[in-house]
Design a protein around this motif. Structure first.
Motif, mmCIF file in Angstrom:
data_model
loop_
_atom_site.group_PDB
_atom_site.id
_atom_site.type_symbol
_atom_site.label_atom_id
_atom_site.label_comp_id
_atom_site.label_asym_id
_atom_site.label_seq_id
_atom_site.Cartn_x
_atom_site.Cartn_y
_atom_site.Cartn_z
ATOM 1 N N ALA A 103 -12.661 1.134 8.790
ATOM 2 C CA ALA A 103 -11.341 0.650 8.368
ATOM 3 C C ALA A 103 -11.460 -0.683 7.624
ATOM 4 N N ILE A 104 -12.539 -0.844 6.849
ATOM 5 C CA ILE A 104 -12.759 -2.060 6.074
ATOM 6 C C ILE A 104 -12.625 -1.733 4.590
ATOM 7 N N ASN A 105 -11.875 -2.582 3.879
ATOM 8 C CA ASN A 105 -11.717 -2.445 2.446
ATOM 9 C C ASN A 105 -13.053 -2.751 1.765
ATOM 10 N N THR A 106 -13.503 -1.846 0.899
ATOM 11 C CA THR A 106 -14.794 -2.030 0.226
ATOM 12 C C THR A 106 -14.655 -2.228 -1.284
ATOM 13 N N LEU A 115 -16.698 11.529 0.692
ATOM 14 C CA LEU A 115 -17.765 10.628 1.113
ATOM 15 C C LEU A 115 -17.361 9.719 2.268
ATOM 16 N N GLY A 116 -16.169 9.909 2.814
ATOM 17 C CA GLY A 116 -15.725 9.086 3.929
ATOM 18 C C GLY A 116 -14.944 7.855 3.517
ATOM 19 N N ASN A 117 -14.254 7.947 2.379
ATOM 20 C CA ASN A 117 -13.421 6.834 1.907
ATOM 21 C C ASN A 117 -11.977 7.267 1.774
ATOM 22 N N VAL A 118 -11.081 6.329 2.005
ATOM 23 C CA VAL A 118 -9.668 6.469 1.711
ATOM 24 C C VAL A 118 -9.420 5.636 0.465
ATOM 25 N N TRP A 119 -8.704 6.186 -0.484
ATOM 26 C CA TRP A 119 -8.305 5.462 -1.687
ATOM 27 C C TRP A 119 -6.802 5.279 -1.627
ATOM 28 N N MET A 120 -6.337 4.032 -1.663
ATOM 29 C CA MET A 120 -4.911 3.738 -1.519
ATOM 30 C C MET A 120 -4.385 3.037 -2.767
ATOM 31 N N ALA A 121 -3.260 3.521 -3.272
ATOM 32 C CA ALA A 121 -2.594 2.857 -4.390
ATOM 33 C C ALA A 121 -1.993 1.554 -3.885
ATOM 34 N N LEU A 122 -2.145 0.501 -4.681
ATOM 35 C CA LEU A 122 -1.538 -0.800 -4.393
ATOM 36 C C LEU A 122 -0.579 -1.125 -5.522
ATOM 37 N N GLY A 141 0.837 -1.190 0.000
ATOM 38 C CA GLY A 141 0.000 0.000 0.000
ATOM 39 C C GLY A 141 0.871 1.240 0.000
ATOM 40 N N LEU A 142 0.597 2.158 -0.911
ATOM 41 C CA LEU A 142 1.422 3.361 -1.030
ATOM 42 C C LEU A 142 0.587 4.606 -0.773
ATOM 43 N N GLY A 143 0.644 5.593 -1.674
ATOM 44 C CA GLY A 143 -0.009 6.876 -1.454
ATOM 45 C C GLY A 143 -1.513 6.791 -1.292
ATOM 46 N N ILE A 144 -2.042 7.688 -0.473
ATOM 47 C CA ILE A 144 -3.455 7.684 -0.096
ATOM 48 C C ILE A 144 -4.107 9.014 -0.444
ATOM 49 N N GLY A 145 -5.346 8.940 -0.904
ATOM 50 C CA GLY A 145 -6.172 10.122 -1.133
ATOM 51 C C GLY A 145 -7.513 9.939 -0.451
ATOM 52 N N LEU A 146 -8.110 11.011 -0.016
ATOM 53 C CA LEU A 146 -9.414 10.969 0.655
ATOM 54 C C LEU A 146 -10.475 11.575 -0.245
ATOM 55 N N ASP A 147 -11.673 10.979 -0.216
ATOM 56 C CA ASP A 147 -12.765 11.597 -0.946
ATOM 57 C C ASP A 147 -13.691 12.322 0.031
ATOM 58 N N ARG A 152 -10.355 0.903 -2.066
ATOM 59 C CA ARG A 152 -11.211 1.842 -1.333
ATOM 60 C C ARG A 152 -11.422 1.291 0.079
ATOM 61 N N ILE A 153 -11.225 2.167 1.067
ATOM 62 C CA ILE A 153 -11.362 1.782 2.471
ATOM 63 C C ILE A 153 -12.301 2.762 3.154
#
Length: 174
Positions: free
Chosen positions: A68-71, A43-50, A35-41, A62-63
């Motif tokens: 803290a659950i991957n969706t 709507l309450g999600n974290v998007w993480m590059a894999l 898991g690398l860089g993270i961006g937030l939207d 998307r988390i």
């Protein structure tokens, strides 16, 4: 709360300064990925590059920030995704090192799920950007558009300009 990519694991970590606690959000099924860089939207999600380096591959996960659950995890059609960022329209972008491009995962504004883009018809579009790219900071400008400063109260920055006057910038203003 502060979110960090969990390199070299396929996970993100969330630190809550309110109670000094850590929570790990594991992206299951991606052993050997990082898991690398993270961006937030908004709507309450974290998007993480894999990223997976051998053979090179890239995804975005998307988390949910509360649980803290991957969706979900989506292929971004680029190799070694270094970072993720979210645009004002909700689309998710990744910076892909081995393919020297940026991928856009279109998010439907109604369903809030990945879907074909209304112009290109593709769920993921890839754009070349040049050699030796990196991922640092707010590459889409979403953070710039959502900053509210308490001093003076209610000061809002939009489009990089102080809301009171487009000429209000000085070297004393961050």
């Amino acid at each position: 709360r502060v979110w960090l990519g969990g390199w070299p694991c396929a996970a993100a970590a969330r630190y809550d300064p309110g109670d000094s606690s850590w929570v790990e959000a594991v992206v299951t099924g991606f052993s050997g990925w990082g898991g690398l860089g993270i961006g937030l939207d908004l709507l309450g999600n974290v998007w993480m590059a894999l990223a997976f380096s051998l053979p090179p591959d890239g995804r975005v996960a998307r988390i949910d920030t509360d649980t803290a659950i991957n969706t979900g995890v989506w292929d971004v059609l680029g190799n070694v995704a270094l970072g993720a960022a979210v645009g004002l329209d909700g689309d998710v972008f990744t910076v892909n090192a081995d393919t020297n491009d940026v991928s856009r995962l279109h998010i439907d504004p109604i369903t809030l799920e990945p879907a074909p883009h209304p112009v290109t018809g593709n769920t993921v579009d890839v754009f070349p950007v040049g050699d030796v790219i990196e991922s640092n900071g707010d590459l889409t400008g979403l953070a710039m558009h959502t900053i509210v400063r308490p001093d003076p109260e209610g000061t809002i920055f939009l489009d990089g300009f102080y809301s009171g006057s487009p000429n209000a910038w000085s070297d004393a203003v961050p």
